[in-house]
Design an enzyme around this catalytic site. Structure first.
Site, PDB file in Angstrom:
ATOM      1  CG  HIS A  25      30.156  -0.215  37.773  1.00 21.43           C
ATOM      2  ND1 HIS A  25      30.301  -0.217  36.402  1.00 21.43           N
ATOM      3  CD2 HIS A  25      31.373   0.144  38.261  1.00 21.43           C
ATOM      4  CE1 HIS A  25      31.546   0.124  36.089  1.00 21.43           C
ATOM      5  NE2 HIS A  25      32.212   0.344  37.194  1.00 21.43           N
ATOM      6  CE  LYS A  33      34.868   6.641  35.542  1.00 23.03           C
ATOM      7  NZ  LYS A  33      34.711   5.712  36.656  1.00 23.03           N
ATOM      8  NE  ARG A  51      27.437   2.491  33.716  1.00 24.41           N
ATOM      9  CZ  ARG A  51      26.976   1.358  34.287  1.00 24.41           C
ATOM     10  NH1 ARG A  51      25.743   0.995  34.165  1.00 24.41           N
ATOM     11  NH2 ARG A  51      27.794   0.612  35.008  1.00 24.41           N
ATOM     12  CB  CYS A  66      64.203  13.317  37.533  1.00 24.21           C
ATOM     13  SG  CYS A  66      65.735  12.400  37.251  1.00 24.21           S
TER      14      CYS A  66
HETATM   15  C1  LIG Z   1      29.641   3.501  37.000  1.00 28.67           C
HETATM   16  C2  LIG Z   1      30.559   3.312  35.839  1.00 28.67           C
HETATM   17  N1  LIG Z   1      30.079   2.888  34.666  1.00 28.67           N
HETATM   18  C3  LIG Z   1      30.863   2.688  33.595  1.00 28.67           C
HETATM   19  C4  LIG Z   1      32.217   2.910  33.680  1.00 28.67           C
HETATM   20  C5  LIG Z   1      33.068   2.651  32.468  1.00 28.67           C
HETATM   21  O1  LIG Z   1      33.959   1.590  32.752  1.00 28.67           O
HETATM   22  P1  LIG Z   1      35.050   1.190  31.651  1.00 28.67           P
HETATM   23  O2  LIG Z   1      35.952   2.360  31.521  1.00 28.67           O
HETATM   24  O3  LIG Z   1      35.725  -0.001  32.231  1.00 28.67           O
HETATM   25  O4  LIG Z   1      34.301   0.910  30.410  1.00 28.67           O
HETATM   26  C6  LIG Z   1      32.771   3.360  34.878  1.00 28.67           C
HETATM   27  C7  LIG Z   1      34.210   3.571  35.006  1.00 28.67           C
HETATM   28  O5  LIG Z   1      34.869   3.123  35.877  1.00 28.67           O
HETATM   29  C8  LIG Z   1      31.916   3.574  35.991  1.00 28.67           C
HETATM   30  O6  LIG Z   1      32.388   4.026  37.157  1.00 28.67           O
END
Ligand SMILES: Cc1ncc(COP(=O)(O)O)c(C=O)c1O
Length: 405
Positions: A189, A59, A244, A339
């Protein structure tokens, strides 16, 4: 859309060497896809020891590293799934020709899901309202959607509360019977995975297992996923079916980065010296004259500022450091305020350091040889390295290096 913030450019032969006099862009974020591959191989190796698959989170344009390049690198290094937040991000991955299993999880219920379903994007639903909207998209697309039903196990952000979970499952069961959906996964999560040992981690895992048991009781056979980077690194017992990780794929440890960390930071941000001058003692430098020369000093001007993602408050404490002169160069403090477009580096007494216009300056990178890191920046301003690497913008060009870049 992906790629808007830091437009990807063609790989530059020899980029990443930053040798003196090598020229190159005035400001660049050099993305080392070999490092991404190395990190994902490490993470997917950990996951596979637990029998889990790896979904790399790309993402926010691959955490600022360029989603398509990261996706390809990750898939070549053991990841079998990808995750994004939004529909636009998912469609951009598909538009880049990447057809791996791909989950998108953060939606408004009035979005149009049909194109994503048609593109085979797997979709998360956190409420009956979201599920109804996703199913409408599946009907419009004329094909079933692969659902990841998200349980709120205690983060109290996205996800479905336990009280509403049975009704969400009922709706999903009706959609499966209708041929509109498949229940691919049940997931959640973690709130405090970066604090190993925190009791909320086990409590959340227990609630996810309870939510999954209810799903199984309705005849679903969902994959389970919960572990972000921190849990992938520290809690093999919570790898479940899919891990994930996001930040660790980019080489940044969410907990601590020991010198012998197996992770390699993939982003190095560099500028080049635009001007060198010598000032006498007692001169204030940059807005507000917060920094005053104790003696004659050589100063180097770097044309990068807060409009490019260098936080203005970075040098409030006067501790911001950059490396002057490329990988083997010298770490020097920044003089005065950052700046909008520029900041000034204190290169010491005249003659102390051999600096010239055009020389490379590393703002943060791998930390090799004691160089500045995104974590150091984050600690300095009370944030996390996630915000630093996703925040590079403006006039910073992205240069991609590494095998098959
Ligand atoms: C739903 C979800 N899963 C997994 C992740 C991955 O988390 P991280 O970057 O801490 O491994 C994120 C990131 O914030 C997330 O929003």
């Amino acid at each position: 859309m992906i790629g808007d913030v830091l437009p990807a450019i063609e790989p530059v032969p020899g980029a990443g060497t930053a040798a003196r006099g090598a020229g190159g862009p005035r400001a660049e974020a050099v993305i080392d896809l070999d490092a991404v591959r190395h990190n994902v191989a490490h993470l997917s190796g950990l996951a596979s020891r637990s029998g889990a698959a790896t979904m790399v989170v790309i993402k926010a344009d691959g955490y600022g590293h360029g989603a398509p390049g990261v996706a390809r690198a990750a898939l070549s290094a053991g990841a079998t799934r990808l995750g994004v937040a939004t529909l636009d991000e998912a469609l951009a991955v598909r538009a880049a020709g990447i057809d791996a299993p791909l989950l998108a999880w953060l939606h408004l219920p009035d979005e149009d899901f049909a194109a994503a379903v048609a593109a085979g994007v797997e979709l998360s639903a956190s409420s009956r309202e979201h599920l109804a909207a996703v199913l409408a998209g599946a009907r419009a697309a004329g094909r079933p959607v692969r659902l990841h039903l998200k349980a709120d196990t205690g983060l109290n952000r996205g996800g479905c509360r336990p009280e509403e979970w049975p009704e969400l499952l009922d709706d999903a069961a009706a959609a499966v019977a209708e041929g509109t959906a498949e229940v691919t996964a049940v997931w959640s999560h973690l709130a405090r995975a970066d604090e190993p040992g925190d009791p909320s981690i086990d409590a959340q895992a227990e609630r996810l297992r309870a939510a999954a048991a209810q799903a199984r009781a309705r005849g679903f056979a969902p994959l389970l996923h919960l572990a972000n980077s921190a849990a992938t690194l520290t809690r093999p017992d919570l790898h479940l079916d899919v891990v994930r990780p996001g930040i660790a794929a980019y080489g940044l440890d969410p907990i601590a980065q020991p010198a012998d960390s197996p992770l390699r930071p993939a982003m190095t941000v560099r500028g080049r010296i635009a001007l060198v001058k010598t000032i006498p003692a007692g001169e204030g430098v940059s807005y507000g004259h917060e920094w005053v020369s104790a003696g004659p000093r050589t100063l180097a001007l770097i044309p990068l500022g807060y409009a490019d993602g260098v936080p203005r408050r970075m040098n409030n404490g006067g501790r911001m450091r950059v490396r002057v002169g490329g990988p083997g160069g010298t770490v020097r403090p920044v003089a005065g305020r950052v700046c909008m477009d520029q900041f000034v580096v204190d290169c010491g007494a005249p003659g102390e350091l051999d600096v010239a216009v055009g020389d490379p300056v590393e703002l943060f990178g791998t930390g090799a040889g004691g160089g500045p890191t995104a974590r150091e920046w984050a600690d300095e301003i009370g944030t996390i390295h996630y915000e630093i690497v996703t925040g590079m913008k403006g006039r910073v060009r992205r240069t991609v290096t590494g095998e098959n870049a």
